[in-house]
Each structure stands twice: as structure tokens, then as C-alpha cells.
Design a protein around this motif. Structure first.
Motif, PDB file in Angstrom:
ATOM      1  N   ARG A  74      -1.396   1.423  -8.588  1.00 22.44           N
ATOM      2  CA  ARG A  74      -0.535   2.248  -7.736  1.00 22.44           C
ATOM      3  C   ARG A  74       0.812   2.441  -8.436  1.00 22.44           C
ATOM      4  N   THR A  75       1.544   3.477  -7.991  1.00 23.24           N
ATOM      5  CA  THR A  75       2.873   3.736  -8.542  1.00 23.24           C
ATOM      6  C   THR A  75       3.890   3.861  -7.428  1.00 23.24           C
ATOM      7  N   TRP A  76       5.129   3.506  -7.766  1.00 26.38           N
ATOM      8  CA  TRP A  76       6.230   3.618  -6.820  1.00 26.38           C
ATOM      9  C   TRP A  76       7.498   3.933  -7.617  1.00 26.38           C
ATOM     10  N   PRO A  77       8.264   4.948  -7.192  1.00 29.24           N
ATOM     11  CA  PRO A  77       9.496   5.274  -7.912  1.00 29.24           C
ATOM     12  C   PRO A  77      10.610   4.280  -7.606  1.00 29.24           C
ATOM     13  N   ILE A  78      11.510   4.140  -8.552  1.00 30.18           N
ATOM     14  CA  ILE A  78      12.702   3.321  -8.344  1.00 30.18           C
ATOM     15  C   ILE A  78      13.788   4.255  -7.815  1.00 30.18           C
ATOM     16  N   GLU A  79      14.275   3.987  -6.608  1.00 32.13           N
ATOM     17  CA  GLU A  79      15.227   4.878  -5.949  1.00 32.13           C
ATOM     18  C   GLU A  79      16.480   5.084  -6.806  1.00 32.13           C
ATOM     19  N   GLY A  80      16.836   6.344  -6.953  1.00 31.48           N
ATOM     20  CA  GLY A  80      17.982   6.702  -7.781  1.00 31.48           C
ATOM     21  C   GLY A  80      17.612   6.908  -9.228  1.00 31.48           C
ATOM     22  N   PHE A  81      16.406   6.519  -9.590  1.00 34.45           N
ATOM     23  CA  PHE A  81      15.874   6.659 -10.950  1.00 34.45           C
ATOM     24  C   PHE A  81      14.429   7.146 -10.813  1.00 34.45           C
ATOM     25  N   ASP A  82      14.268   8.264 -10.119  1.00 33.92           N
ATOM     26  CA  ASP A  82      12.944   8.691  -9.671  1.00 33.92           C
ATOM     27  C   ASP A  82      11.936   8.932 -10.784  1.00 33.92           C
ATOM     28  N   ASP A  83      12.392   9.155 -12.019  1.00 41.28           N
ATOM     29  CA  ASP A  83      11.443   9.291 -13.130  1.00 41.28           C
ATOM     30  C   ASP A  83      10.921   7.934 -13.597  1.00 41.28           C
ATOM     31  N   MET A  84      11.600   6.859 -13.187  1.00 39.53           N
ATOM     32  CA  MET A  84      11.149   5.515 -13.524  1.00 39.53           C
ATOM     33  C   MET A  84      10.195   5.044 -12.440  1.00 39.53           C
ATOM     34  N   LYS A  85       8.999   4.652 -12.847  1.00 36.11           N
ATOM     35  CA  LYS A  85       7.961   4.260 -11.897  1.00 36.11           C
ATOM     36  C   LYS A  85       7.537   2.815 -12.131  1.00 36.11           C
ATOM     37  N   ILE A  86       7.243   2.160 -11.023  1.00 40.13           N
ATOM     38  CA  ILE A  86       6.646   0.828 -11.066  1.00 40.13           C
ATOM     39  C   ILE A  86       5.136   1.024 -10.989  1.00 40.13           C
ATOM     40  N   TYR A  87       4.405   0.448 -11.923  1.00 40.33           N
ATOM     41  CA  TYR A  87       2.938   0.503 -11.932  1.00 40.33           C
ATOM     42  C   TYR A  87       2.464  -0.894 -11.566  1.00 40.33           C
ATOM     43  N   TYR A  88       1.669  -0.963 -10.489  1.00 43.01           N
ATOM     44  CA  TYR A  88       1.315  -2.275  -9.967  1.00 43.01           C
ATOM     45  C   TYR A  88      -0.100  -2.298  -9.387  1.00 43.01           C
ATOM     46  N   LEU A  89      -0.599  -3.523  -9.238  1.00 41.77           N
ATOM     47  CA  LEU A  89      -1.915  -3.776  -8.652  1.00 41.77           C
ATOM     48  C   LEU A  89      -1.737  -4.691  -7.441  1.00 41.77           C
ATOM     49  N   VAL A  90      -2.609  -4.502  -6.472  1.00 36.92           N
ATOM     50  CA  VAL A  90      -2.615  -5.360  -5.283  1.00 36.92           C
ATOM     51  C   VAL A  90      -3.999  -5.986  -5.173  1.00 36.92           C
TER      52      VAL A  90
ATOM     53  N   GLN B  16       0.822  -1.219   0.000  1.00 37.20           N
ATOM     54  CA  GLN B  16       0.000   0.000   0.000  1.00 37.20           C
ATOM     55  C   GLN B  16       0.856   1.270   0.000  1.00 37.20           C
ATOM     56  N   ALA B  17       2.174   1.119  -0.060  1.00 39.28           N
ATOM     57  CA  ALA B  17       3.085   2.269   0.006  1.00 39.28           C
ATOM     58  C   ALA B  17       2.957   3.187  -1.202  1.00 39.28           C
ATOM     59  N   GLY B  18       2.672   2.627  -2.358  1.00 40.30           N
ATOM     60  CA  GLY B  18       2.619   3.421  -3.579  1.00 40.30           C
ATOM     61  C   GLY B  18       1.394   4.310  -3.656  1.00 40.30           C
ATOM     62  N   ALA B  19       1.545   5.386  -4.394  1.00 40.42           N
ATOM     63  CA  ALA B  19       0.446   6.332  -4.572  1.00 40.42           C
ATOM     64  C   ALA B  19      -0.590   5.760  -5.537  1.00 40.42           C
TER      65      ALA B  19
END
Length: 103
Positions: free
Chosen positions: A64-80, A48-51
Motif C-alpha cells: 500500500r502507499t500513503w503520501p506524506i502530508e506537505g510532501f505529497d510526491d513522497m510516498k510511504i510504501y508499506y505492508l500490513v 488500510q487507509a493507503g491505496a
């Protein structure tokens, strides 16, 4: 939590790593790969951490989305759902995300 990385998300990772290698930044490619793995592992423990990201398609409800640390423009798009986390895509945040994900 069970974690599934869809083939499209795996291809996104490979594509990004390939890009870094192509421009002669192998060390950044390695760093990106490690950072992506760490981010996915983090999400598997705190899903649930992602926006939340509202989407028009009902099949993407709860995305939801979550940034990849150090590559903040790269986002993980995921479902729970229940006890499973599904990584749908890993994309640069400046792309037309809605159009890409709606396909």
C-alpha cells in the motif's frame, strides 16, 4: 499495531533530510522529518487507509502507499500483516518504484 520501519526506509528518510540540508533548507528538513513520523503514526492506527499498489513480486503482495502530508510526491510504501505494519520504503512517487521495490 506493531510498526516496523525497515532499514531501507530509514535510509530513505535520512537521505531526504540530508538533501534538504544540502540545499540550505534546514527548516524543510525538520518539517519533513516531523511529517514522516506523523504519517507513519497515522498508518499504525489506520493501516488500510493507503491505496493498494499491485506488484509483480509475491513478496510485495498487499503493498500500500500513503503520501506524506506537505510532501505529497513522497510516498510511504508499506505492508500490513495481522497486527504488524512494515514500512518498506519512503520514496518520491516519480521514481521507478516497481524496479526499486523489486530489488
Amino acid at each position: 499495531m506493531k510498526t516496523l520501519v525497515l532499514p531501507a526506509a530509514r535510509a530513505d528518510i535520512v537521505r531526504q533530510v540530508g538533501y534538504f540540508i544540502e540545499i540550505g533548507q534546514e527548516h524543510i528538513a525538520d518539517r519533513f522529518l516531523v511529517a514522516a513520523r506523523i504519517a507513519i503514526e497515522h498508518l499504525s492506527h489506520t493501516p488500510q487507509a493507503g491505496a493498494p499498489r499491485p506488484m509483480k513480486s509475491p513478496r510485495l503482495a498487499g503493498l500500500r502507499t500513503w503520501p506524506i502530508e506537505g510532501f505529497d510526491d513522497m510516498k510511504i510504501y508499506y505492508l500490513v500483516a495481522d497486527d504488524a505494519l512494515t514500512v518498506v520504503r519512503i520514496l518520491h512517487g516519480r521514481r521507478d518504484i516497481e524496479r526499486i521495490l523489486e530489488r
